[in-house]
Design a protein around this motif. Structure first.
Motif, mmCIF file in Angstrom:
data_model
loop_
_atom_site.group_PDB
_atom_site.id
_atom_site.type_symbol
_atom_site.label_atom_id
_atom_site.label_comp_id
_atom_site.label_asym_id
_atom_site.label_seq_id
_atom_site.Cartn_x
_atom_site.Cartn_y
_atom_site.Cartn_z
ATOM 1 N N GLY A 16 0.714 -1.153 0.065
ATOM 2 C CA GLY A 16 0.123 0.037 0.226
ATOM 3 C C GLY A 16 0.875 1.432 -0.031
ATOM 4 O O GLY A 16 0.370 2.294 -0.636
ATOM 5 N N GLU A 17 2.060 1.332 0.570
ATOM 6 C CA GLU A 17 2.733 2.323 0.803
ATOM 7 C C GLU A 17 3.460 2.744 -0.689
ATOM 8 O O GLU A 17 3.192 3.773 -0.926
ATOM 9 N N ASP A 18 3.872 1.786 -1.367
ATOM 10 C CA ASP A 18 4.465 2.235 -2.660
ATOM 11 C C ASP A 18 3.203 2.384 -3.736
ATOM 12 O O ASP A 18 3.412 3.333 -4.616
ATOM 13 N N GLY A 19 1.987 1.868 -3.548
ATOM 14 C CA GLY A 19 0.764 2.212 -4.330
ATOM 15 C C GLY A 19 0.372 3.597 -4.102
ATOM 16 O O GLY A 19 0.189 4.025 -5.139
ATOM 17 N N LEU A 20 0.348 4.056 -2.901
ATOM 18 C CA LEU A 20 0.042 5.404 -2.710
ATOM 19 C C LEU A 20 0.877 6.357 -3.264
ATOM 20 O O LEU A 20 0.503 7.343 -3.835
ATOM 21 N N PHE A 21 2.294 5.930 -3.143
ATOM 22 C CA PHE A 21 3.263 7.055 -3.616
ATOM 23 C C PHE A 21 3.155 6.946 -5.193
ATOM 24 O O PHE A 21 2.945 8.328 -5.771
ATOM 25 N N GLN A 22 2.889 5.882 -5.758
ATOM 26 C CA GLN A 22 2.661 6.043 -7.408
ATOM 27 C C GLN A 22 1.587 6.671 -7.801
ATOM 28 O O GLN A 22 1.484 7.442 -8.811
ATOM 29 N N ALA A 23 0.428 6.472 -7.025
ATOM 30 C CA ALA A 23 -0.959 7.185 -7.470
ATOM 31 C C ALA A 23 -0.872 8.571 -7.241
ATOM 32 O O ALA A 23 -1.391 9.433 -7.962
ATOM 33 N N ARG A 24 -0.006 9.044 -6.089
ATOM 34 C CA ARG A 24 0.183 10.613 -5.995
ATOM 35 C C ARG A 24 1.073 11.118 -7.020
ATOM 36 O O ARG A 24 0.854 12.499 -7.361
ATOM 37 N N GLU A 25 2.038 10.409 -7.258
ATOM 38 C CA GLU A 25 3.286 11.010 -8.178
ATOM 39 C C GLU A 25 3.045 10.916 -9.691
ATOM 40 O O GLU A 25 3.518 11.635 -10.488
ATOM 41 N N TYR A 26 2.135 9.910 -10.298
ATOM 42 C CA TYR A 26 2.285 9.611 -11.521
ATOM 43 C C TYR A 26 0.723 9.890 -11.899
ATOM 44 O O TYR A 26 -0.101 9.526 -11.581
ATOM 45 N N PRO A 27 0.602 10.253 -13.450
ATOM 46 C CA PRO A 27 -0.983 10.134 -13.900
ATOM 47 C C PRO A 27 -1.336 8.627 -13.988
ATOM 48 O O PRO A 27 -0.967 7.987 -14.441
ATOM 49 N N VAL A 28 -2.440 8.393 -13.414
ATOM 50 C CA VAL A 28 -3.260 7.249 -13.242
ATOM 51 C C VAL A 28 -4.626 7.384 -13.732
ATOM 52 O O VAL A 28 -5.424 8.261 -13.352
ATOM 53 N N ASP A 29 -4.992 6.484 -14.594
ATOM 54 C CA ASP A 29 -6.488 6.708 -14.962
ATOM 55 C C ASP A 29 -7.631 5.791 -14.264
ATOM 56 O O ASP A 29 -8.566 6.400 -14.203
ATOM 57 N N LEU A 30 -6.978 4.805 -13.735
ATOM 58 C CA LEU A 30 -7.904 3.814 -12.745
ATOM 59 C C LEU A 30 -6.831 3.064 -12.000
ATOM 60 O O LEU A 30 -5.939 2.753 -12.148
ATOM 61 N N ALA A 31 -7.254 2.684 -10.633
ATOM 62 C CA ALA A 31 -6.545 2.184 -9.724
ATOM 63 C C ALA A 31 -7.152 1.009 -9.278
ATOM 64 O O ALA A 31 -8.420 0.859 -8.961
ATOM 65 N N ILE A 32 -6.688 -0.224 -9.441
ATOM 66 C CA ILE A 32 -7.038 -1.603 -8.615
ATOM 67 C C ILE A 32 -6.404 -1.845 -7.506
ATOM 68 O O ILE A 32 -5.201 -2.067 -7.617
ATOM 69 N N VAL A 33 -7.066 -1.939 -6.369
ATOM 70 C CA VAL A 33 -6.348 -1.912 -5.061
ATOM 71 C C VAL A 33 -6.935 -2.971 -4.380
ATOM 72 O O VAL A 33 -8.117 -3.162 -4.023
ATOM 73 N N ASP A 34 -6.108 -3.971 -3.934
ATOM 74 C CA ASP A 34 -6.484 -5.095 -3.085
ATOM 75 C C ASP A 34 -6.670 -4.485 -1.617
ATOM 76 O O ASP A 34 -5.771 -3.637 -1.241
ATOM 77 N N LEU A 35 -7.637 -4.989 -0.830
ATOM 78 C CA LEU A 35 -7.734 -4.426 0.581
ATOM 79 C C LEU A 35 -6.756 -4.950 1.638
ATOM 80 O O LEU A 35 -6.166 -4.096 2.330
ATOM 81 N N GLY A 36 -6.224 -6.241 1.220
ATOM 82 C CA GLY A 36 -5.311 -6.780 2.268
ATOM 83 C C GLY A 36 -3.923 -6.667 1.900
ATOM 84 O O GLY A 36 -3.339 -7.641 1.566
#
Length: 223
Positions: A33-53
């Motif tokens: 989740g930490e790396d995922g949040l960083f990437q979502a904040r720093e790079y243009p993303v059209d859609l995110a698929i996020v596992d809860l666990g």
């Protein structure tokens, strides 16, 4: 379209990424989740698929922080929990849809497509701007009804500029969209792509569909 897949199960993540890329999407990956949040904040993303666990930060926390940032990108959550309470918690955290594991890839692909279409605020997959029509589903552009011979990168440039046509897109932003964040970029390559795309969109030099604003970036002018 650029997707961000945040999933700690390596086999599932790599398998989904391969299938999504085969469908024509550009897929960035994160294993926590930490790396995922960083990437979502720093790079243009059209859609995110996020596992809860997720390790480090839970998927719910990732979703909540993105929404707190004001990010309105579509988010599809993946969960191994099938109770209606868990689904409600996920949706109330800011997710747009959910998918319970195990699932078949065609179902995920259909939900991704639906969320992207909704985010484009279009009732169909085809957007027409003057003589140019873009079929987002087929990833095809037409000029005066004729299919254009575009490379994958040319199509991505066109799609992004069209989707963001209400504003100026900087070279840096466009580069972030086109290339993985760990690749070296050459601004000359982007300028060549833009030049080639201009000539294909406007062979007669009458439309001027892509405007260059010196020191600021590019803007799609039609529509």
């Amino acid at each position: 379209m650029r997707l961000l897949l945040i999933e700690d199960d390596a086999a599932l993540r790599l398998g989904l990424a391969r299938q999504l890329e085969a469908d024509g999407y550009r897929v960035d990956q994160a294993a926590d989740g930490e790396d995922g949040l960083f990437q979502a904040r720093e790079y243009p993303v059209d859609l995110a698929i996020v596992d809860l666990g997720l390790p480090k930060l839970s998927g719910l926390t990732v979703v909540q922080r993105l929404r707190a940032d004001g990010r309105a990108i579509p988010i599809l959550i993946l969960t191994a929990r099938g109770s209606w309470q868990d689904k409600v918690v996920g949706l109330e955290s800011g997710a747009d849809d959910y998918l319970v594991k195990p699932f078949e890839y065609p179902e995920l692909a259909a939900r991704v497509k639906a969320l992207l279409r909704r985010s484009l605020k279009a009732t169909s997959d085809v957007l027409t701007l003057g003589p140019i029509a873009i079929d987002f589903s087929a990833q095809v552009a037409r000029l005066n009804g004729e299919v254009m011979d575009l490379t994958a990168f040319e199509y991505r440039v066109l799609e992004y500029l069209v989707r963001e046509r209400a504003r100026v897109v900087s070279k840096q932003e466009l580069s972030d969209y086109l290339y993985p964040h760990d690749e070296d970029r050459d601004s000359n390559v982007l300028e060549v792509l833009i030049g080639r795309l201009r000539r294909k969109l406007d062979p007669d030099g009458t439309l001027a569909p892509i405007e260059t604003l010196r020191g600021r970036g590019y803007r799609f002018t039609l529509g």
